[in-house]
Design a protein around this motif. Structure first.
Motif, PDB file in Angstrom:
ATOM      1  N   TYR A 163       0.966  -1.144   0.019  1.00 19.43           N
ATOM      2  CA  TYR A 163      -0.006   0.018  -0.088  1.00 19.43           C
ATOM      3  C   TYR A 163       0.804   1.214   0.009  1.00 19.43           C
ATOM      4  O   TYR A 163       2.068   1.198   0.647  1.00 19.43           O
ATOM      5  CB  TYR A 163      -0.789  -0.002   1.338  1.00 19.43           C
ATOM      6  CG  TYR A 163      -1.918  -0.890   1.388  1.00 19.43           C
ATOM      7  CD1 TYR A 163      -2.018  -2.307   1.410  1.00 19.43           C
ATOM      8  CD2 TYR A 163      -3.280  -0.357   1.008  1.00 19.43           C
ATOM      9  CE1 TYR A 163      -2.897  -2.996   1.329  1.00 19.43           C
ATOM     10  CE2 TYR A 163      -4.367  -1.099   0.948  1.00 19.43           C
ATOM     11  CZ  TYR A 163      -4.233  -2.732   1.219  1.00 19.43           C
ATOM     12  OH  TYR A 163      -5.401  -3.348   1.217  1.00 19.43           O
ATOM     13  N   PHE A 198       0.536   5.638   0.875  1.00 21.24           N
ATOM     14  CA  PHE A 198       0.021   6.536   1.237  1.00 21.24           C
ATOM     15  C   PHE A 198       0.383   7.772   1.121  1.00 21.24           C
ATOM     16  O   PHE A 198       1.574   7.965   1.119  1.00 21.24           O
ATOM     17  CB  PHE A 198      -0.381   6.346   2.920  1.00 21.24           C
ATOM     18  CG  PHE A 198      -0.734   4.897   3.297  1.00 21.24           C
ATOM     19  CD1 PHE A 198       0.318   3.882   3.425  1.00 21.24           C
ATOM     20  CD2 PHE A 198      -2.274   4.827   3.716  1.00 21.24           C
ATOM     21  CE1 PHE A 198      -0.430   2.681   3.653  1.00 21.24           C
ATOM     22  CE2 PHE A 198      -2.652   3.591   3.992  1.00 21.24           C
ATOM     23  CZ  PHE A 198      -1.653   2.538   4.173  1.00 21.24           C
ATOM     24  N   LEU A 228      -4.324  11.261   7.400  1.00 20.25           N
ATOM     25  CA  LEU A 228      -4.450  10.673   6.053  1.00 20.25           C
ATOM     26  C   LEU A 228      -4.979  11.337   4.959  1.00 20.25           C
ATOM     27  O   LEU A 228      -5.964  12.057   5.244  1.00 20.25           O
ATOM     28  CB  LEU A 228      -4.855   9.192   6.293  1.00 20.25           C
ATOM     29  CG  LEU A 228      -5.160   8.485   5.078  1.00 20.25           C
ATOM     30  CD1 LEU A 228      -3.741   8.006   4.494  1.00 20.25           C
ATOM     31  CD2 LEU A 228      -6.096   7.380   5.293  1.00 20.25           C
ATOM     32  N   ARG A 239      -4.949   6.797  -0.133  1.00 22.74           N
ATOM     33  CA  ARG A 239      -4.144   5.659   0.107  1.00 22.74           C
ATOM     34  C   ARG A 239      -4.457   4.926  -1.356  1.00 22.74           C
ATOM     35  O   ARG A 239      -5.396   5.173  -1.846  1.00 22.74           O
ATOM     36  CB  ARG A 239      -4.290   4.853   1.015  1.00 22.74           C
ATOM     37  CG  ARG A 239      -5.700   3.945   1.212  1.00 22.74           C
ATOM     38  CD  ARG A 239      -5.831   3.197   2.373  1.00 22.74           C
ATOM     39  NE  ARG A 239      -6.787   2.030   1.632  1.00 22.74           N
ATOM     40  CZ  ARG A 239      -7.229   0.950   2.667  1.00 22.74           C
ATOM     41  NH1 ARG A 239      -6.473   0.936   3.810  1.00 22.74           N
ATOM     42  NH2 ARG A 239      -7.910   0.025   2.288  1.00 22.74           N
ATOM     43  N   TYR A 275      -2.575  -3.189  -5.883  1.00 19.45           N
ATOM     44  CA  TYR A 275      -3.031  -4.325  -6.850  1.00 19.45           C
ATOM     45  C   TYR A 275      -4.093  -3.627  -7.721  1.00 19.45           C
ATOM     46  O   TYR A 275      -4.630  -4.170  -8.547  1.00 19.45           O
ATOM     47  CB  TYR A 275      -3.640  -5.471  -6.234  1.00 19.45           C
ATOM     48  CG  TYR A 275      -4.720  -5.134  -5.444  1.00 19.45           C
ATOM     49  CD1 TYR A 275      -4.462  -5.099  -3.825  1.00 19.45           C
ATOM     50  CD2 TYR A 275      -6.022  -5.269  -5.688  1.00 19.45           C
ATOM     51  CE1 TYR A 275      -5.536  -4.628  -2.974  1.00 19.45           C
ATOM     52  CE2 TYR A 275      -7.088  -4.772  -4.685  1.00 19.45           C
ATOM     53  CZ  TYR A 275      -6.966  -4.579  -3.526  1.00 19.45           C
ATOM     54  OH  TYR A 275      -7.881  -4.281  -2.868  1.00 19.45           O
ATOM     55  N   ARG A 320       3.859   0.731   2.686  1.00 25.72           N
ATOM     56  CA  ARG A 320       3.487  -0.421   3.770  1.00 25.72           C
ATOM     57  C   ARG A 320       3.444  -1.767   3.033  1.00 25.72           C
ATOM     58  O   ARG A 320       2.835  -1.745   1.963  1.00 25.72           O
ATOM     59  CB  ARG A 320       2.108  -0.175   4.555  1.00 25.72           C
ATOM     60  CG  ARG A 320       2.144  -1.177   5.636  1.00 25.72           C
ATOM     61  CD  ARG A 320       0.776  -1.180   6.443  1.00 25.72           C
ATOM     62  NE  ARG A 320      -0.412  -1.678   5.749  1.00 25.72           N
ATOM     63  CZ  ARG A 320      -1.809  -1.374   6.017  1.00 25.72           C
ATOM     64  NH1 ARG A 320      -2.069  -0.325   6.938  1.00 25.72           N
ATOM     65  NH2 ARG A 320      -2.604  -1.776   5.311  1.00 25.72           N
ATOM     66  N   GLU A 366       2.527  -5.543   2.303  1.00 27.34           N
ATOM     67  CA  GLU A 366       1.677  -6.470   2.672  1.00 27.34           C
ATOM     68  C   GLU A 366       2.303  -7.757   3.035  1.00 27.34           C
ATOM     69  O   GLU A 366       1.387  -8.802   3.025  1.00 27.34           O
ATOM     70  CB  GLU A 366       0.470  -6.463   1.750  1.00 27.34           C
ATOM     71  CG  GLU A 366      -0.325  -5.165   1.825  1.00 27.34           C
ATOM     72  CD  GLU A 366      -0.912  -4.807   3.192  1.00 27.34           C
ATOM     73  OE1 GLU A 366      -1.761  -5.588   3.623  1.00 27.34           O
ATOM     74  OE2 GLU A 366      -0.641  -3.918   3.746  1.00 27.34           O
ATOM     75  N   GLY A 390       4.095 -10.292   7.962  1.00 27.75           N
ATOM     76  CA  GLY A 390       4.962  -9.585   9.016  1.00 27.75           C
ATOM     77  C   GLY A 390       4.812  -8.145   8.824  1.00 27.75           C
ATOM     78  O   GLY A 390       5.429  -7.248   9.720  1.00 27.75           O
ATOM     79  N   GLY A 391       4.680  -7.819   7.774  1.00 25.07           N
ATOM     80  CA  GLY A 391       4.783  -6.258   7.456  1.00 25.07           C
ATOM     81  C   GLY A 391       3.840  -5.372   8.019  1.00 25.07           C
ATOM     82  O   GLY A 391       4.101  -4.452   8.542  1.00 25.07           O
ATOM     83  N   TYR A 392       2.594  -5.902   8.152  1.00 28.76           N
ATOM     84  CA  TYR A 392       1.494  -5.404   8.745  1.00 28.76           C
ATOM     85  C   TYR A 392       1.619  -3.782   8.900  1.00 28.76           C
ATOM     86  O   TYR A 392       1.586  -3.131   7.793  1.00 28.76           O
ATOM     87  CB  TYR A 392       1.394  -5.731  10.332  1.00 28.76           C
ATOM     88  CG  TYR A 392       0.928  -7.214  10.209  1.00 28.76           C
ATOM     89  CD1 TYR A 392       1.695  -8.046  10.746  1.00 28.76           C
ATOM     90  CD2 TYR A 392      -0.311  -7.582  10.067  1.00 28.76           C
ATOM     91  CE1 TYR A 392       1.063  -9.459  10.343  1.00 28.76           C
ATOM     92  CE2 TYR A 392      -0.847  -8.920   9.999  1.00 28.76           C
ATOM     93  CZ  TYR A 392       0.232 -10.074  10.278  1.00 28.76           C
ATOM     94  OH  TYR A 392      -0.492 -11.127  10.067  1.00 28.76           O
ATOM     95  N   ASN A 393       1.641  -3.212  10.066  1.00 26.93           N
ATOM     96  CA  ASN A 393       1.364  -1.781  10.064  1.00 26.93           C
ATOM     97  C   ASN A 393       2.729  -0.783  10.342  1.00 26.93           C
ATOM     98  O   ASN A 393       2.806   0.202  10.704  1.00 26.93           O
ATOM     99  CB  ASN A 393       0.443  -1.479  11.254  1.00 26.93           C
ATOM    100  CG  ASN A 393      -0.977  -1.678  11.101  1.00 26.93           C
ATOM    101  OD1 ASN A 393      -1.458  -1.568  10.010  1.00 26.93           O
ATOM    102  ND2 ASN A 393      -1.548  -2.181  12.145  1.00 26.93           N
ATOM    103  N   LYS A 394       3.704  -1.331   9.969  1.00 30.54           N
ATOM    104  CA  LYS A 394       5.170  -0.603   9.602  1.00 30.54           C
ATOM    105  C   LYS A 394       5.162   0.161   8.359  1.00 30.54           C
ATOM    106  O   LYS A 394       5.200  -0.481   7.319  1.00 30.54           O
ATOM    107  CB  LYS A 394       5.953  -1.707   9.502  1.00 30.54           C
ATOM    108  CG  LYS A 394       7.622  -0.979   9.358  1.00 30.54           C
ATOM    109  CD  LYS A 394       8.679  -1.943   9.323  1.00 30.54           C
ATOM    110  CE  LYS A 394      10.117  -1.213   9.073  1.00 30.54           C
ATOM    111  NZ  LYS A 394      11.162  -2.174   8.998  1.00 30.54           N
ATOM    112  N   LEU A 395       5.013   1.636   8.687  1.00 31.59           N
ATOM    113  CA  LEU A 395       4.816   2.313   7.606  1.00 31.59           C
ATOM    114  C   LEU A 395       6.497   3.090   7.264  1.00 31.59           C
ATOM    115  O   LEU A 395       7.149   3.553   8.273  1.00 31.59           O
ATOM    116  CB  LEU A 395       3.933   3.658   7.969  1.00 31.59           C
ATOM    117  CG  LEU A 395       2.650   3.623   7.592  1.00 31.59           C
ATOM    118  CD1 LEU A 395       2.069   4.683   8.080  1.00 31.59           C
ATOM    119  CD2 LEU A 395       2.069   3.459   6.416  1.00 31.59           C
ATOM    120  N   PHE A 453       8.526   5.931   5.571  1.00 31.75           N
ATOM    121  CA  PHE A 453       8.111   7.330   5.250  1.00 31.75           C
ATOM    122  C   PHE A 453       9.276   7.981   4.383  1.00 31.75           C
ATOM    123  O   PHE A 453      10.378   7.630   4.628  1.00 31.75           O
ATOM    124  CB  PHE A 453       8.063   8.293   6.319  1.00 31.75           C
ATOM    125  CG  PHE A 453       6.865   8.051   7.128  1.00 31.75           C
ATOM    126  CD1 PHE A 453       6.457   7.113   8.198  1.00 31.75           C
ATOM    127  CD2 PHE A 453       5.594   8.730   6.916  1.00 31.75           C
ATOM    128  CE1 PHE A 453       5.291   6.977   8.910  1.00 31.75           C
ATOM    129  CE2 PHE A 453       4.134   8.520   7.431  1.00 31.75           C
ATOM    130  CZ  PHE A 453       4.228   7.555   8.555  1.00 31.75           C
TER     131      PHE A 453
END
Lengths: 117, 113
Positions: free
Chosen positions: A33, A35, A47, A50, A54, A95, A97, A100-105, A107
């Motif tokens: 993703y 953002f 935000l 986003r 895909y 981010r 997907e 284990g990537g989950y919510n690690k942004l 920047f």
């Protein structure tokens, strides 16, 4: 490792005009993703928009739209009809997907946008 | 719904001390992530907690730690503070499932003297 690059430290635009902020990223993954976050002087991250990697269709939110070029790994933000309240620091973020990537942004360094009346 | 809240908003500490910052997520959100923002390093991911378990961790020394409680509130702790720990610390919450967007709190500004 993934990286996000914003090559424009500062940009300016006249009120009611259109401005485009650039962002490029580097990744070997196919599922992710992207953002755009806005950080006004209050420092609250908001935000803006986003984009799912895909989806070929570019995301839009009112006056904000993106130009997502997956092959070129480019993700620019276009602000139409700029308003004084758009003045802020804008951050591009990635981010993964992958598991284990989950919510690690991750920047970029940010672009400071000034809006002139 | 109330947004993400962080306390305290401002903090001044001296080198060698420790500090605890708190983050209350949006109601129903189970994931809390922490970020450090400095002029030199920008925004960097510290760690993420989900259902009281650390799910992801950034490249920070062990002096930085965190935890999450059963009500999803999270705390981060920095021990043996260094001048370089002066930063804006942001937390963000989300439902915790894939495809969910994170929403940020107003941050805690820490100054280490």
């Amino acid at each position: 490792a993934q990286t996000v690059t914003q090559s424009q430290p500062e940009m300016s635009v006249q009120e009611a005009e259109t401005v485009t902020l650039s962002c490029t990223y580097d990744t070997s993954e196919s599922d992710y993703y992207l953002f755009w976050y806005k950080q006004p002087p209050s420092r609250q991250m908001i935000l803006v928009i986003r984009q799912e990697a895909y989806k070929q269709q570019n995301a839009t939110e009112n006056r904000f739209s993106v130009n997502f070029q997956k092959a070129a790994k480019s993700f620019s933000l276009k602000i139409s009809d700029s308003q004084l309240g758009d003045a802020a620091m804008y951050f591009c973020a990635y981010r993964s997907e992958a598991s284990g990537g989950y919510n690690k942004l991750i920047f970029g360094a940010g672009t400071r946008l000034a809006v002139h009346p | 719904k109330a947004g993400v809240t962080q306390t305290p908003r401002y903090l001044i500490k001296t080198r060698g001390q420790q500090v605890t910052l708190s983050c209350s997520p949006i109601s129903g959100h189970r994931s809390v992530s922490w970020y450090q923002q400095t002029p030199g390093q920008g925004l960097q991911f510290l760690f993420e907690y989900f259902s009281e378990t650390q799910r992801n961790k950034g490249n920070f020394p062990g002096r930085f730690s965190g935890r999450q409680f059963s009500n999803s509130r999270s705390e981060m702790n920095v021990s043996t503070l260094e001048l370089g720990d002066s930063a804006l610390y942001l937390c963000a919450s989300s439902l915790g499932r894939h495809q969910e967007t994170q929403y940020f709190g107003p941050g805690t500004r820490l100054l280490v003297l």
